[in-house]
Design an enzyme around this catalytic site. Structure first.
Site, PDB file in Angstrom:
ATOM      1  N   ASP A  61      -4.220  -3.235 -19.175  1.00  9.60           N
ATOM      2  CA  ASP A  61      -3.375  -2.031 -19.242  1.00  9.60           C
ATOM      3  C   ASP A  61      -3.500  -1.323 -20.597  1.00  9.60           C
ATOM      4  OD1 ASP A  61      -2.362  -2.569 -16.642  1.00  9.60           O
ATOM      5  OD2 ASP A  61      -0.930  -3.978 -17.480  1.00  9.60           O
ATOM      6  N   GLY A  90       0.780  -1.243   0.000  1.00  8.46           N
ATOM      7  CA  GLY A  90       0.000   0.000   0.000  1.00  8.46           C
ATOM      8  C   GLY A  90       0.806   1.284   0.000  1.00  8.46           C
ATOM      9  N   HIS A 113       0.426   1.871 -13.500  1.00  5.96           N
ATOM     10  CA  HIS A 113       1.183   0.741 -14.049  1.00  5.96           C
ATOM     11  C   HIS A 113       2.653   1.134 -14.159  1.00  5.96           C
ATOM     12  CE1 HIS A 113       1.871  -2.912 -16.336  1.00  5.96           C
ATOM     13  NE2 HIS A 113       2.556  -2.206 -17.219  1.00  5.96           N
ATOM     14  N   GLU A 136     -11.559  -2.776 -20.705  1.00  3.76           N
ATOM     15  CA  GLU A 136     -11.660  -4.230 -20.588  1.00  3.76           C
ATOM     16  C   GLU A 136     -10.423  -4.979 -21.070  1.00  3.76           C
ATOM     17  OE1 GLU A 136     -15.491  -6.042 -21.472  1.00  3.76           O
ATOM     18  OE2 GLU A 136     -16.437  -4.069 -21.348  1.00  3.76           O
ATOM     19  N   ASN A 162       1.396   3.216  -2.564  1.00  4.42           N
ATOM     20  CA  ASN A 162       0.672   4.224  -3.345  1.00  4.42           C
ATOM     21  C   ASN A 162      -0.548   4.748  -2.585  1.00  4.42           C
ATOM     22  OD1 ASN A 162       1.834   4.954  -5.960  1.00  4.42           O
ATOM     23  ND2 ASN A 162       1.735   2.770  -6.411  1.00  4.42           N
ATOM     24  N   ASN A 166      -5.866   3.238 -12.805  1.00  3.92           N
ATOM     25  CA  ASN A 166      -4.828   2.290 -12.403  1.00  3.92           C
ATOM     26  C   ASN A 166      -3.470   2.939 -12.606  1.00  3.92           C
ATOM     27  OD1 ASN A 166      -3.699  -0.340 -11.727  1.00  3.92           O
ATOM     28  ND2 ASN A 166      -3.186  -0.537 -13.897  1.00  3.92           N
ATOM     29  N   ARG A 224      -5.516  -8.108  -9.160  1.00  5.94           N
ATOM     30  CA  ARG A 224      -6.507  -8.939  -9.846  1.00  5.94           C
ATOM     31  C   ARG A 224      -7.031  -8.203 -11.068  1.00  5.94           C
ATOM     32  NH1 ARG A 224      -7.905 -13.589  -7.499  1.00  5.94           N
ATOM     33  NH2 ARG A 224      -7.256 -13.866  -5.336  1.00  5.94           N
ATOM     34  N   ILE A 225      -7.316  -8.971 -12.118  1.00  2.00           N
ATOM     35  CA  ILE A 225      -7.898  -8.411 -13.330  1.00  2.00           C
ATOM     36  C   ILE A 225      -9.404  -8.292 -13.114  1.00  2.00           C
ATOM     37  CG2 ILE A 225      -8.265  -8.734 -15.806  1.00  2.00           C
ATOM     38  CD1 ILE A 225      -5.346  -8.301 -15.157  1.00  2.00           C
ATOM     39  N   LEU A 226      -9.925  -7.108 -13.300  1.00  2.00           N
ATOM     40  CA  LEU A 226     -11.369  -6.893 -13.145  1.00  2.00           C
ATOM     41  C   LEU A 226     -12.086  -7.263 -14.447  1.00  2.00           C
ATOM     42  CD1 LEU A 226     -11.109  -3.485 -11.300  1.00  2.00           C
ATOM     43  CD2 LEU A 226     -11.937  -5.623 -10.292  1.00  2.00           C
TER      44      LEU A 226
END
Length: 202
Positions: A146, A13, A110, A143, A15, A108, A92-94
Site C-alpha cells: 500500500d 466483489g 485501500h 513493490e 467494487n 488498488n 494476496r500480495i503480488l
C-alpha cells in the site's frame, strides 16, 4: 475503442459491481475483459457471470509456487487483452515479478487514507487509533504494501460510536465512487506518474 481492464477479486466483489454499474450507465468508458479470482467460491464470480464477463479461477494451492500462480494470472490477463489490472478486494500480495511486468498498470483500492493504516484491517486500525477522519485511497501498486503513488482519495468522518464494521460500511460507499472515478481518469489518458506523484490532466 474502449480500454480493457482485468479485475482481480477474492470475495464478494462489490467494487467489481460498482465498476460494472458505471460501465453500464455509460459513465465509465472501459470494458471488463476478464475477472480473475483466487477463490473458486467468490461471490464476485457470480457477478461476472451475470454480466456475461469471462471469469478465471487461479487458486494458489493448485500451483507449485507463487511464480506459477502469478504467471497463470498474467497469462489470463494478456489473453483477455487487459491493459490495466484492477485489484478489487484481491487478498494476496503480488510479488515484484508480477508488478514489474505491469508497472504503473495495476491499481488498488485501500480502505484508509494512505500512508496511514496500511495492510489488513485498516478500518479497525483507524478506530483503535482514534482518528477523526478516515476514507479510501486508489493508488498504483508498487513493490511495497500500500505504498504506491496515490491517484485519488475520498474522506469520511469517524464517529465516536463507530465500530470497525460501521466505519467500513461508510468507507465502502466512497470506494464505490473512487474506484470507477480513477479507472475513468486512466481510460481517458489523464494519468501520468512522476516519481511519487500522479499527475491528473485537466
Amino acid at each position: 475503442m474502449r480500454k480493457k481492464i482485468g479485475v482481480l477479486v477474492s470475495g464478494r466483489g462489490s467494487n467489481l459491481q460498482s465498476l460494472l454499474d458505471h460501465i453500464a450507465s455509460g459513465e465509465l468508458p472501459a470494458e471488463v475483459a476478464v475477472v480473475i479470482s483466487d477463490q473458486g467460491e467468490a461471490l464476485a464470480l457470480q457477478r461476472a457471470a451475470k454480466a456475461h464477463i469471462p471469469a478465471v479461477v487461479v487458486e494458489r494451492k493448485a500451483c507449485k509456487d507463487k511464480t506459477e500462480f502469478e504467471s497463470k494470472i498474467d497469462d489470463a490477463l494478456r489473453e483477455a487483452g487487459a491493459e490495466l489490472v484492477v485489484l478489487a478486494g484481491f487478498m494476496r500480495i503480488l510479488s515484484g515479478f508480477f508488478i514489474r511486468r505491469w508497472e504503473h498498470k495495476i491499481i488498488n483500492i485501500h480502505p484508509a487514507l494512505l500512508p496511514s493504516f496500511t495492510g489488513l484491517d485498516a478500518q479497525g486500525q483507524a478506530v483503535d487509533y482514534g482518528v477523526k477522519i478516515s476514507g479510501c485511497t486508489v493508488h498504483f501498486v508498487d513493490e511495497g504494501t500500500d505504498t504506491g503513488p496515490i491517484i485519488l482519495q475520498k474522506a469520511v468522518p469517524v464517529l465516536e460510536e463507530d465500530t470497525e464494521e460501521s466505519l467500513a460500511a461508510r468507507i465502502l460507499e466512497q470506494e464505490h465512487k473512487a474506484l470507477p472515478e480513477a479507472v475513468k481518469l486512466w481510460a481517458e489518458g489523464k494519468l501520468s506518474v512522476a516519481g511519487r506523484h500522479v499527475k491528473i490532466a485537466k
